[in-house]
Design a protein around this motif. Sequence first.
Motif: not given
Length: 446
Positions: A197-198, A262-264, A275-276, A281-282
């Motif tokens: 999860s990033v 994505g973010l948890t 999250e989408s 984020n990348l």
Amino acid sequence: MTAEKTSIDTLVVGAGQAGVAMSEHLSKLGVPHLVLERDRIAERWRTGRWDSLVANGPAWHDRFPGLQFDDLDPDAFAGKERVADYFEAYARKFNAPIRTGVEVKSVVRNAGRPGFIVETSKGRIEANRVVVATGPFQRPVIPPIAPKDGTIVQIHSAEYRNPQQLPEGAVLVVGAGSSGVQIADELQRAGKKVYLSVGPHDRPPRSYRNRDFCWWLGVLGEWDKEVATPGREHVTIAVSGARGGQTIDFRVLARQGITLVGLTKAFSGDVVTFESDIAANLAQGDENYLSLLNAADAYVARNGLDLPEEPEARNTLPDPECVTHPILELDLAAAGVTSIVWATGYAVDYSWLNVNALDAKGKPRHQRGVSTEPGVYFLGLPWLSRRGSSFIWGVWHDAKHIADHIATQHKYLSYRDASQRHGEVCEKTRPDGTHPDLQHLADLLN
């Protein structure tokens, strides 16, 4: 320990990198002090990290000025045990007055007179000043969204040691800073299916144009930056010294076999939602990465440096399927996920510090480590005075500033007229020139 009163000018709480640095500077300035550590010197490096951890900076950078890693290549990354040994050796180098196995239980200001009462596991000490050198990694934080039903193994990165520690099955690693990325990579290489999860992050190059990113941040003035960009104070940094040091590239990790999400967001029964924002984020990480390359190129041109060009550093892999078509919901049971590693950081814990130096949220109130409570100081915290404050070399420089402040106060408060001072020195000084107070306190704490 006896009921006899014991006292010291300055008490330092914690003997990690911050406490050792503080002791060195106080020793040089002749300030009587004592360092108390509840475990061993640099214990968090030994037992508060996973087995394969190495320093995130090269040996030439992640050290104090007074001692090199003479058994390592300067560009190598020291293992955690080697780092702990380094701080023990550094403390021996100047005979630091450190007492291990002594836990500080509480600190309270004296009423109607200077100083503080410090209750420890070995008895009471009175100190004119207290330096809180316990660092930022005090209480592991697992967010409240974590599942509560207990059907899945959950550990914080502070408890993770190696892949064999986890049960058979896939793993969800939440958090993609240095810890989360390295743990996810290790688990995948050990044969586990890994979901990573990033969230928002910075992603510097490990090295560029034959210089480590630590060097680039130094010459570009980033380590000494005194004010964080608003909203970016707590953004994680994805960097690693593992396996000789490589730039973290999430697309490479995906090609390797790690599934990026994505973010948890939340858990409901066996289902976790994300999250989408994985692509965003990348992209944000890429922007940070490229900005450092641009700044480095400009620095080379501006200063006429003969450093090899590295155009391939700007090459980018295509987004993997897990980014172009992100997973927004995952049934953990159906996916075979049997454990979660929470690489979600730490919070400070000053419940033992009963003085007027904390805000309503329990966070230190200070200016460059000098707190709002006269006589109390903080050391080793992120952005204490600059971006590099929580790093090994940064804490050493912050300790020097605080030690100078303490030495100045010590000088004023220890003033006596000439005749009084002469009498005290004659009375206390031994024939061999040594002073009994520090040895007396050390004997009582042993």
